[in-house]
Design an enzyme around this catalytic site. Structure first.
Site, PDB file in Angstrom:
ATOM      1  N   GLU A  20     -10.095   4.049  29.179  1.00  0.00           N
ATOM      2  CA  GLU A  20     -11.016   3.038  28.655  1.00  0.00           C
ATOM      3  C   GLU A  20     -12.373   3.686  28.409  1.00  0.00           C
ATOM      4  OE1 GLU A  20     -11.665  -0.437  31.130  1.00  0.00           O
ATOM      5  OE2 GLU A  20     -12.939  -1.383  29.606  1.00  0.00           O
ATOM      6  N   ASN A  72     -14.228  -1.811  24.497  1.00  0.00           N
ATOM      7  CA  ASN A  72     -14.631  -3.192  24.784  1.00  0.00           C
ATOM      8  C   ASN A  72     -15.384  -3.800  23.611  1.00  0.00           C
ATOM      9  OD1 ASN A  72     -14.054  -3.652  27.854  1.00  0.00           O
ATOM     10  ND2 ASN A  72     -14.929  -1.593  27.690  1.00  0.00           N
ATOM     11  N   GLU A 123     -10.492  -4.477  23.856  1.00  0.00           N
ATOM     12  CA  GLU A 123     -10.492  -5.390  24.999  1.00  0.00           C
ATOM     13  C   GLU A 123     -11.514  -6.491  24.776  1.00  0.00           C
ATOM     14  OE1 GLU A 123     -11.096  -3.435  28.760  1.00  0.00           O
ATOM     15  OE2 GLU A 123      -9.367  -2.118  28.487  1.00  0.00           O
ATOM     16  N   ASP A 141      -9.278  -8.834  28.786  1.00  0.00           N
ATOM     17  CA  ASP A 141      -9.958  -8.141  29.885  1.00  0.00           C
ATOM     18  C   ASP A 141     -10.265  -9.128  31.008  1.00  0.00           C
ATOM     19  OD1 ASP A 141     -11.193  -6.100  31.208  1.00  0.00           O
ATOM     20  OD2 ASP A 141     -12.689  -5.692  29.655  1.00  0.00           O
ATOM     21  N   GLU A 177      -6.837  -3.599  37.102  1.00  0.00           N
ATOM     22  CA  GLU A 177      -8.135  -2.944  37.303  1.00  0.00           C
ATOM     23  C   GLU A 177      -8.396  -2.758  38.787  1.00  0.00           C
ATOM     24  OE1 GLU A 177     -11.066  -5.780  36.014  1.00  0.00           O
ATOM     25  OE2 GLU A 177     -11.172  -4.883  34.020  1.00  0.00           O
TER      26      GLU A 177
HETATM   27  P1  C2E Z   1     -14.795  -3.863  32.251  1.00  0.00           P
HETATM   28  O1  C2E Z   1     -14.430  -3.692  30.826  1.00  0.00           O
HETATM   29  O2  C2E Z   1     -14.033  -4.862  33.038  1.00  0.00           O
HETATM   30  O3  C2E Z   1     -14.711  -2.410  32.873  1.00  0.00           O
HETATM   31  C1  C2E Z   1     -14.304  -2.145  34.188  1.00  0.00           C
HETATM   32  C2  C2E Z   1     -15.479  -1.904  35.088  1.00  0.00           C
HETATM   33  O4  C2E Z   1     -15.006  -1.705  36.412  1.00  0.00           O
HETATM   34  C3  C2E Z   1     -16.257  -0.636  34.749  1.00  0.00           C
HETATM   35  O5  C2E Z   1     -17.629  -0.854  35.087  1.00  0.00           O
HETATM   36  C4  C2E Z   1     -15.645   0.396  35.698  1.00  0.00           C
HETATM   37  O6  C2E Z   1     -16.499   1.482  35.973  1.00  0.00           O
HETATM   38  C5  C2E Z   1     -15.431  -0.455  36.914  1.00  0.00           C
HETATM   39  N1  C2E Z   1     -14.350   0.064  37.753  1.00  0.00           N
HETATM   40  C6  C2E Z   1     -13.249   0.730  37.338  1.00  0.00           C
HETATM   41  N2  C2E Z   1     -12.429   1.028  38.365  1.00  0.00           N
HETATM   42  C7  C2E Z   1     -13.029   0.557  39.484  1.00  0.00           C
HETATM   43  C8  C2E Z   1     -12.667   0.568  40.871  1.00  0.00           C
HETATM   44  O7  C2E Z   1     -11.622   1.084  41.280  1.00  0.00           O
HETATM   45  N3  C2E Z   1     -13.519  -0.031  41.740  1.00  0.00           N
HETATM   46  C9  C2E Z   1     -14.697  -0.616  41.336  1.00  0.00           C
HETATM   47  N4  C2E Z   1     -15.471  -1.150  42.265  1.00  0.00           N
HETATM   48  N5  C2E Z   1     -15.063  -0.640  40.017  1.00  0.00           N
HETATM   49  C10 C2E Z   1     -14.242  -0.073  39.098  1.00  0.00           C
HETATM   50  P2  C2E Z   1     -18.792  -0.449  34.096  1.00  0.00           P
HETATM   51  O8  C2E Z   1     -18.463   0.855  33.439  1.00  0.00           O
HETATM   52  O9  C2E Z   1     -20.062  -0.571  34.857  1.00  0.00           O
HETATM   53  O10 C2E Z   1     -18.723  -1.553  32.976  1.00  0.00           O
HETATM   54  C11 C2E Z   1     -19.038  -2.889  33.256  1.00  0.00           C
HETATM   55  C12 C2E Z   1     -18.696  -3.808  32.106  1.00  0.00           C
HETATM   56  O11 C2E Z   1     -19.568  -3.566  30.991  1.00  0.00           O
HETATM   57  C13 C2E Z   1     -17.292  -3.589  31.557  1.00  0.00           C
HETATM   58  O12 C2E Z   1     -16.367  -4.246  32.379  1.00  0.00           O
HETATM   59  C14 C2E Z   1     -17.431  -4.203  30.176  1.00  0.00           C
HETATM   60  O13 C2E Z   1     -17.267  -5.594  30.228  1.00  0.00           O
HETATM   61  C15 C2E Z   1     -18.869  -3.897  29.813  1.00  0.00           C
HETATM   62  N6  C2E Z   1     -18.900  -2.766  28.870  1.00  0.00           N
HETATM   63  C16 C2E Z   1     -18.836  -1.452  29.129  1.00  0.00           C
HETATM   64  N7  C2E Z   1     -18.900  -0.714  27.991  1.00  0.00           N
HETATM   65  C17 C2E Z   1     -19.002  -1.620  26.969  1.00  0.00           C
HETATM   66  C18 C2E Z   1     -19.095  -1.504  25.535  1.00  0.00           C
HETATM   67  O14 C2E Z   1     -19.091  -0.430  24.934  1.00  0.00           O
HETATM   68  N8  C2E Z   1     -19.192  -2.684  24.818  1.00  0.00           N
HETATM   69  C19 C2E Z   1     -19.189  -3.896  25.431  1.00  0.00           C
HETATM   70  N9  C2E Z   1     -19.271  -5.001  24.648  1.00  0.00           N
HETATM   71  N10 C2E Z   1     -19.083  -4.044  26.771  1.00  0.00           N
HETATM   72  C20 C2E Z   1     -19.002  -2.912  27.536  1.00  0.00           C
HETATM   73 MG    MG Z   2     -12.223  -5.475  32.919  1.00  0.00          MG
HETATM   74 MG    MG Z   3     -12.824  -3.485  29.712  1.00  0.00          MG
HETATM   75 MG    MG Z   4     -15.149  -6.431  34.276  1.00  0.00          MG
END
Ligand code: C2E
Ligand code: MG
Ligand code: MG
Ligand code: MG
Length: 291
Positions: A59, A117, A149, A179, A236
């Site tokens: 991802e 995403n 997603e 998602d 996830e």
């Molecule tokens: P998401 O799409 O649900 O991504 C999963 C989030 O969970 C990611 O946080 C990831 O680093 C975190 N994660 C993954 N595995 C684990 C785990 O085992 N334990 C824990 N505690 N956390 C885990 P991240 O990278 O901070 O991203 C947060 C949210 O920001 C994403 O949730 C997504 O909704 C949004 N996002 C990130 N990049 C983009 C993008 O390019 N465009 C848009 N529109 N939204 C984005």
């Molecule tokens: Mg997610």
């Molecule tokens: Mg996602």
């Molecule tokens: Mg999330």
């Protein structure tokens, strides 16, 4: 394995995330400048096949490489970019850089399916699907390697443009994933009307199921729904071998989480995959073996 791990963590030591409480919210001008200076980059988090342990997908998760504040996580800028109408520009940069990473890995003989995403606010623009696919086509990426997603929401079923954009992307051959399934507005109507290809179980489901036996039922029934609708299932937040074992037992297909790997810059991804491959083989055989 210890040696590989050491080398990896040495190299992979990242600047600390900016602290949310002390750093001021970025202004619109700062966000615009960061876009102009190309400071947003995708980090890539691997996903593994629960049947074989192999990593075949990742991802793309946006990060802001701030020259002073270091690496800023998406929760600190995505909602602001949505608010200021800048999210489409961010997505285009993430898509283009993801395409670049894909081609780089491809040139090294590795093909990964990558999830990107999307914001719901983008999907209300007519012609958005066409714009996304033209960026990817311009970069020579076949649609079968990309999954979009989206988090489900009540807004989706109200907006004909969202439905049309999603349907167009699916018709072009891109994957479509729901998602954070289970956290927001979950509607069977929506699941049936929009041609999704994947159901992504929210981290809170996975965590709860592993802590509390009664919660296993919730996760199991969502996985059963995915099977019934012929959607691919992804979990996830897979953090421990116990999570892996449980998801395997429940016949979830793919796992994403810190157990397999954290989000990494493109340059570290192949090393991260190798590290997981070694760690997987070192897992107790009852975690890997058929139940
Ligand atoms: P998401 O799409 O649900 O991504 C999963 C989030 O969970 C990611 O946080 C990831 O680093 C975190 N994660 C993954 N595995 C684990 C785990 O085992 N334990 C824990 N505690 N956390 C885990 P991240 O990278 O901070 O991203 C947060 C949210 O920001 C994403 O949730 C997504 O909704 C949004 N996002 C990130 N990049 C983009 C993008 O390019 N465009 C848009 N529109 N939204 C984005
Ligand atoms: Mg997610
Ligand atoms: Mg996602
Ligand atoms: Mg999330």
């Amino acid at each position: 394995l210890g040696d590989l791990l050491n080398r990896f963590t040495q190299r992979h030591r990242q600047p600390a995330h900016a602290s949310r409480s002390t750093s001021p919210e970025p202004t619109m001008n700062e966000l615009l400048e960061a876009l102009a200076l190309d400071q947003f980059v995708p980090y890539f988090q691997p996903k593994a096949d629960l049947l074989t342990g192999a990593i075949s997908s990742a991802e793309a998760l946006a990060r802001w490489r701030h020259p002073v504040r270091g690496l800023i996580p998406p929760d600190s800028f995505i909602p602001l970019m949505e608010h200021h109408g800048l999210i489409d520009q961010l997505t285009e940069q993430i898509v283009a850089k993801t395409a670049f990473a894909w081609r780089k890995w491809d040139s090294e003989g590795k093909r990964y399916e990558i999830s990107i995403n999307l914001s719901l606010s983008s999907l209300s623009n007519p012609g958005y699907a066409a714009r996304l696919s033209s960026i990817l086509e311009g970069n020579d990426i076949a649609p079968s390697y990309i999954v979009f997603e989206v988090t489900e929401s009540a807004a989706m079923s109200d907006l004909p443009h969202s439905l049309e954009n999603l349907a167009r992307l699916r018709m072009k051959g891109y994957g479509l994933s729901i998602d954070d399934y289970g956290t927001g507005y979950s509607s069977m109507q929506q699941l049936i009307r929009i041609p999704f290809s994947e159901l992504k179980m929210d981290r809170s489901f996975v965590t709860a199921a592993c802590k509390d036996n009664a919660q296993v039922l919730v996760l199991a029934s969502s996985l059963a729904l995915a099977r019934e609708l012929r959607l691919r299932s992804v979990a996830e937040g897979v953090e421990t071998a116990a999570d892996w074992r449980l998801l395997r037992r429940l016949e979830c297909r793919y796992a994403q989480g810190y157990l397999i790997g954290k989000p990494m810059p493109q340059s570290d991804f192949l090393d991260g995959v190798a590290l997981w491959d070694a760690a997987y083989l070192a897992l107790p055989s009852d975690v890997r073996a058929d139940p």
